[in-house]
Design a protein around this motif. Structure first.
Motif, short mmCIF file in Angstrom:
data_model
loop_
_atom_site.label_atom_id
_atom_site.label_comp_id
_atom_site.label_asym_id
_atom_site.label_seq_id
_atom_site.Cartn_x
_atom_site.Cartn_y
_atom_site.Cartn_z
N VAL A 105 0.95 -1.16 0.14
CA VAL A 105 0.05 0.08 -0.09
C VAL A 105 0.90 1.21 0.08
CG1 VAL A 105 -1.88 -1.16 1.19
CG2 VAL A 105 -0.06 0.01 2.58
N ILE A 106 0.31 2.42 -0.47
CA ILE A 106 1.03 3.63 -0.31
C ILE A 106 0.26 4.68 0.79
CG2 ILE A 106 1.36 5.76 -1.75
CD1 ILE A 106 0.95 3.93 -4.36
N LEU A 166 -6.39 5.94 5.04
CA LEU A 166 -4.89 6.02 5.43
C LEU A 166 -3.87 5.65 4.26
CD1 LEU A 166 -5.23 5.03 9.33
CD2 LEU A 166 -5.01 7.18 8.47
N ALA A 167 -4.31 4.63 3.32
CA ALA A 167 -3.43 4.17 2.16
C ALA A 167 -4.33 4.24 1.40
CB ALA A 167 -2.84 3.12 2.80
N ILE A 168 -3.59 3.88 -0.10
CA ILE A 168 -4.23 3.34 -1.14
C ILE A 168 -3.54 2.35 -1.69
CG2 ILE A 168 -5.26 5.54 -1.95
CD1 ILE A 168 -2.87 6.22 -3.85
N GLU A 169 -4.05 1.34 -2.40
CA GLU A 169 -3.52 0.10 -2.85
C GLU A 169 -2.16 0.50 -3.78
OE1 GLU A 169 -4.90 -3.51 -4.36
OE2 GLU A 169 -6.76 -2.54 -3.74
N ALA A 170 -1.11 -0.11 -3.83
CA ALA A 170 -0.02 0.16 -4.70
C ALA A 170 -0.14 -0.46 -6.06
CB ALA A 170 1.24 -0.32 -3.94
N THR A 171 -0.79 -0.06 -6.85
CA THR A 171 -1.09 -0.39 -8.26
C THR A 171 -0.17 0.40 -8.93
OG1 THR A 171 -2.73 1.04 -8.69
CG2 THR A 171 -3.48 -0.93 -8.01
#
Length: 160
Positions: free
Chosen positions: A3-4, A35-40
């Motif tokens: 995650v980012i 708090l985060a977004i997926e690291a795509t």
């Protein structure tokens, strides 16, 4: 799961970091709380832009935190609590109590930023750290007094 981070997460990383976390922690806490977004691949391309804005935001937050720290260093809070025989408090003074008292004096500080390891359970004077920013920590003087003096005064007044 990678995650980012969109915000600083305690003991995990800072805003803009790409971190590897357990699937459940990412899906059930970090993503729903935003708090985060997926690291795509697409999100990794956006990370550079996010880091630049994070640096600007962090610099502004640090300036604000430094100004607030200057004001908080001069604040003294006094709590009056019931005490037992050996000057031990019935109950305690917690970070939540300190946050409410600061709010009453016009300072908005989240109780989680008050770094009180254990609640204050005895009479005395304490210097409680308040972590306002990653690099800025202020200290608030907290005095805990007993209500014994009042009881002694009222007992003398009723005896006369």
């Amino acid at each position: 799961m990678e995650v980012i981070l969109k915000e600083d997460v305690n003991k995990l990383g800072h805003r803009g970091d790409v971190v590897k976390v357990a699937d459940g922690y990412g899906r059930n806490y970090l993503l729903p709380e935003k708090l985060a977004i997926e690291a795509t691949a697409v999100n990794k391309a956006v990370i550079d832009q996010m880091k630049a804005s994070a640096v600007r935001k962090s610099a502004k937050e640090k300036v604000d935190a430094t100004a607030l720290a200057e004001q908080l260093n001069a604040v003294e809070l006094v709590f009056e609590r019931k005490v037992g025989e050996s000057d031990h408090l019935f109950g305690s003074v917690t970070s939540s109590d300190i946050a409410h008292e600061l709010e009453a004096k016009g300072f908005t500080v989240d109780r989680r930023k008050i770094a009180l390891d254990d609640p204050l359970k005895s009479i005395g004077e304490y210097h409680v750290p308040v972590k306002l920013h990653r690099e800025v920590t202020s200290h608030v003087k907290v005095t805990v007094k007993g209500d014994r003096e009042e009881e002694a005064v009222t007992a003398e007044a009723t005896a006369e």
